[in-house]
Design a protein around this motif. Sequence first.
Motif, short mmCIF file in Angstrom:
data_model
loop_
_atom_site.label_atom_id
_atom_site.label_comp_id
_atom_site.label_asym_id
_atom_site.label_seq_id
_atom_site.Cartn_x
_atom_site.Cartn_y
_atom_site.Cartn_z
N ARG A 1 0.85 -1.19 0.00
CA ARG A 1 0.00 0.00 0.00
C ARG A 1 0.89 1.24 0.00
O ARG A 1 1.78 1.37 0.82
CB ARG A 1 -0.90 0.00 1.22
N THR A 2 0.64 2.10 -0.93
CA THR A 2 1.46 3.31 -1.06
C THR A 2 0.68 4.56 -0.70
O THR A 2 1.15 5.67 -0.95
CB THR A 2 2.01 3.43 -2.49
N ASP A 3 -0.50 4.41 -0.16
CA ASP A 3 -1.31 5.59 0.14
C ASP A 3 -1.09 6.09 1.57
O ASP A 3 -1.80 6.96 2.03
CB ASP A 3 -2.79 5.27 -0.08
N ARG A 4 -0.07 5.60 2.24
CA ARG A 4 0.20 6.04 3.61
C ARG A 4 1.54 6.76 3.66
O ARG A 4 2.49 6.35 3.02
CB ARG A 4 0.21 4.85 4.56
N LEU A 5 1.58 7.78 4.45
CA LEU A 5 2.80 8.56 4.62
C LEU A 5 3.26 8.39 6.07
O LEU A 5 2.50 8.65 7.00
CB LEU A 5 2.54 10.03 4.32
N VAL A 6 4.49 7.97 6.23
CA VAL A 6 5.04 7.79 7.56
C VAL A 6 5.96 8.97 7.85
O VAL A 6 6.92 9.22 7.14
CB VAL A 6 5.83 6.46 7.66
#
Length: 114
Positions: free
Chosen positions: A30-35
């Motif tokens: 999943r690439t829709d999260r920003l850490v």
Amino acid sequence: MKTLQKRLLSALLPLALLGGILAVPPATARTDRLVIENGNNAMSNEEARQSKEQWDDTRSLRKKVNTRVEKEFDKADHAFDTRDACEKSYNVNAYWEPNTLRCLDRSTGRPVTP
């Protein structure tokens, strides 16, 4: 009969493995999260250290250049004042030497205090 089974097994085994691989969906991330980290990691600390070191080096170099420019300015300013004093001097043998920036005596060639 055993040879027939071995042939069938050897022919069907690759097909079964290929079918098993195709049946499993590919793994996706999943690439829709920003850490967002707190910013205190080794890489940012090293980059900050390098940036500070470069800033200190350029600051030191700028200081040297500014000191040199100031020294040259003081030298030219002193020569300007000395030339004025030499030209206003009552000593008729005194003349201004522009190459050496000194006030010299015409008869001896020695520096004269105007």
